[in-house]
Design a protein around this motif. Structure first.
Motif, mmCIF file in Angstrom:
data_model
loop_
_atom_site.group_PDB
_atom_site.id
_atom_site.type_symbol
_atom_site.label_atom_id
_atom_site.label_comp_id
_atom_site.label_asym_id
_atom_site.label_seq_id
_atom_site.Cartn_x
_atom_site.Cartn_y
_atom_site.Cartn_z
ATOM 1 N N LEU A 50 0.615 -0.927 0.231
ATOM 2 C CA LEU A 50 -0.106 -0.019 0.069
ATOM 3 C C LEU A 50 0.775 0.707 -0.116
ATOM 4 N N GLY A 51 1.741 1.224 -0.074
ATOM 5 C CA GLY A 51 2.938 2.160 0.022
ATOM 6 C C GLY A 51 3.877 3.226 1.394
ATOM 7 N N ILE A 52 2.779 3.087 2.400
ATOM 8 C CA ILE A 52 2.112 3.570 4.098
ATOM 9 C C ILE A 52 3.485 3.579 4.927
ATOM 10 N N GLU A 53 4.414 4.391 4.679
ATOM 11 C CA GLU A 53 5.286 4.288 5.688
ATOM 12 C C GLU A 53 5.105 4.733 6.862
ATOM 13 N N GLY A 54 5.759 4.365 8.183
ATOM 14 C CA GLY A 54 5.965 4.821 9.444
ATOM 15 C C GLY A 54 4.810 4.658 10.268
ATOM 16 N N ARG A 55 4.237 3.974 10.075
ATOM 17 C CA ARG A 55 2.609 3.452 11.028
ATOM 18 C C ARG A 55 2.444 2.582 11.598
ATOM 19 N N VAL A 56 2.895 2.756 12.947
ATOM 20 C CA VAL A 56 2.759 2.281 14.438
ATOM 21 C C VAL A 56 1.784 -0.076 13.981
ATOM 22 N N PRO A 57 2.185 -1.014 14.040
ATOM 23 C CA PRO A 57 0.898 -1.803 14.553
ATOM 24 C C PRO A 57 0.057 -1.721 15.730
ATOM 25 N N PRO A 58 -1.344 -2.120 15.233
ATOM 26 C CA PRO A 58 -2.324 -1.511 15.863
ATOM 27 C C PRO A 58 -2.302 -1.751 17.291
ATOM 28 N N LEU A 59 -2.642 -1.509 18.202
ATOM 29 C CA LEU A 59 -2.159 -2.320 19.900
ATOM 30 C C LEU A 59 -2.959 -3.471 19.943
ATOM 31 N N ALA A 60 -3.895 -3.635 19.276
ATOM 32 C CA ALA A 60 -4.759 -4.859 19.489
ATOM 33 C C ALA A 60 -4.087 -6.314 18.874
ATOM 34 N N TRP A 61 -3.335 -5.662 17.595
ATOM 35 C CA TRP A 61 -2.135 -6.963 16.826
ATOM 36 C C TRP A 61 -1.218 -7.127 17.854
ATOM 37 N N ARG A 62 -0.266 -6.028 18.138
ATOM 38 C CA ARG A 62 0.717 -6.207 18.839
ATOM 39 C C ARG A 62 0.443 -7.198 20.413
ATOM 40 N N ALA A 64 -1.857 -9.287 21.154
ATOM 41 C CA ALA A 64 -2.249 -10.787 20.500
ATOM 42 C C ALA A 64 -0.644 -11.348 20.339
ATOM 43 N N VAL A 65 -0.130 -10.734 19.733
ATOM 44 C CA VAL A 65 1.412 -11.239 18.859
ATOM 45 C C VAL A 65 2.288 -11.518 20.210
ATOM 46 N N PHE A 66 2.350 -10.649 21.114
ATOM 47 C CA PHE A 66 3.256 -10.859 22.063
ATOM 48 C C PHE A 66 2.749 -11.638 23.086
ATOM 49 N N GLY A 67 0.856 -12.258 23.085
ATOM 50 C CA GLY A 67 0.711 -13.070 23.943
ATOM 51 C C GLY A 67 0.572 -14.047 23.145
ATOM 52 N N GLN A 68 0.979 -15.067 22.466
ATOM 53 C CA GLN A 68 1.332 -15.469 21.324
ATOM 54 C C GLN A 68 3.205 -16.049 20.878
ATOM 55 N N THR A 69 3.840 -15.250 20.928
ATOM 56 C CA THR A 69 4.935 -15.362 20.638
ATOM 57 C C THR A 69 6.039 -14.705 21.468
ATOM 58 N N ASN A 70 5.612 -13.938 22.287
ATOM 59 C CA ASN A 70 5.918 -12.966 23.465
ATOM 60 C C ASN A 70 7.879 -12.058 22.180
ATOM 61 N N LEU A 71 6.921 -11.418 21.291
ATOM 62 C CA LEU A 71 7.978 -10.792 20.316
ATOM 63 C C LEU A 71 7.123 -8.945 20.355
ATOM 64 N N ASP A 72 7.643 -8.072 20.611
ATOM 65 C CA ASP A 72 7.178 -6.986 20.839
ATOM 66 C C ASP A 72 7.446 -5.996 19.415
ATOM 67 N N LEU A 73 6.411 -5.678 18.851
ATOM 68 C CA LEU A 73 6.130 -5.203 17.780
ATOM 69 C C LEU A 73 6.422 -3.593 18.133
ATOM 70 N N ALA A 74 6.334 -3.248 19.237
ATOM 71 C CA ALA A 74 5.952 -1.886 19.380
ATOM 72 C C ALA A 74 7.059 -0.867 18.945
ATOM 73 N N GLY A 75 8.316 -1.614 18.100
ATOM 74 C CA GLY A 75 9.550 -0.658 17.582
ATOM 75 C C GLY A 75 9.230 -0.526 16.265
ATOM 76 N N HIS A 76 8.435 -1.570 15.287
ATOM 77 C CA HIS A 76 8.228 -2.026 14.297
ATOM 78 C C HIS A 76 7.741 -0.484 13.493
ATOM 79 N N ARG A 77 7.572 -0.489 12.352
ATOM 80 C CA ARG A 77 7.204 0.991 11.586
ATOM 81 C C ARG A 77 7.126 0.505 10.317
ATOM 82 N N SER A 78 6.509 1.071 9.797
ATOM 83 C CA SER A 78 5.306 -0.077 8.036
ATOM 84 C C SER A 78 6.696 0.827 7.359
#
Length: 161
Positions: A50-62, A64-78
Motif C-alpha cells: 500500500l506504500g504507507i510509511e511509518g505506521r505502528v502496528p495496532p495495539l490489539a495486534w501487538r 495478540a502477537v506478544f501473547g502468542q509469540t513473546n515478540l514485541d512489535l512496538a518498535g516496528h514502523r511500516s
C-alpha cells in the motif's frame, strides 16, 4: 509451506535475504520479519504494497502477537515495498495470493526482474478490522506458515545422501 514456490529454492543459504510482504506492513509481514529474525533463520525485512510509511502496528495486534509469540512489535514502523527492497531480496514471501500479484505488478512497474523466488503463504488471512480471537488465529497462521517454510528450507540445505 502451504504456498508453492515460483523459482528454485536450492540456492538458499545463511546469507539469503528474505522479504516478507503484506498490504500495510503493520501485521502479518511485520510479525513474519520479527519471527524469522528471532529464530536466527536469516536476514529478513518486510514491506507493504500500500506504500504507507511509518505506521505502528495496532495495539490489539501487538498484544495478540506478544501473547502468542513473546515478540514485541512496538518498535516496528511500516515500510513501503520499494525497488531497492525488491533488488535486495533473494526471496519474497507474499502473505497471500493478492499480495503476490501486487509484488509482480510492482516489479513490472519498476522494470525489476522478479526475485529469484516468490512464495505465497496461502491460508494466512488479513487481520485488518478483526477481533482479538481472530487476530490470535491469524498470528498462529503466520507462525505456522513460517515454521513450515523453515522446515522446507532446512530440508533443502541438508546434504544429499
Amino acid at each position: 509451506m502451504s504456498g508453492r514456490p515460483i523459482g528454485d529454492l536450492g540456492h538458499i543459504g545463511p546469507n539469503t535475504h528474505w522479504l516478507f510482504v503484506c498490504r500495510g506492513n503493520i501485521a502479518r509481514s511485520a510479525l513474519a520479519e520479527a519471527w524469522w529474525q528471532a529464530h536466527g533463520w536469516g536476514e529478513a525485512s518486510s514491506a507493504g504494497t500500500l506504500g504507507i510509511e511509518g505506521r505502528v502496528p495496532p495495539l490489539a495486534w501487538r498484544h495478540a502477537v506478544f501473547g502468542q509469540t513473546n515478540l514485541d512489535l512496538a518498535g516496528h514502523r511500516s515500510r513501503a515495498l520499494t525497488p531497492a527492497l525488491m533488488r535486495w531480496a533473494d526471496i519474497v514471501v507474499a502473505m497471500d495470493v493478492s499480495v503476490l500479484n501486487d509484488v509482480g505488478d510492482t516489479a513490472r512497474h519498476f522494470g525489476i526482474q522478479r526475485p529469484r523466488v516468490l512464495i505465497t503463504a496461502s491460508g494466512v488471512d488479513d487481520p485488518a478490522l478483526q477481533g482479538h480471537s481472530t487476530m490470535l488465529r491469524i498470528c498462529k497462521q503466520v507462525t505456522d506458515a513460517l515454521e513450515a517454510l523453515n522446515f522446507d528450507v532446512t530440508a533443502l540445505r541438508a546434504p544429499a545422501r
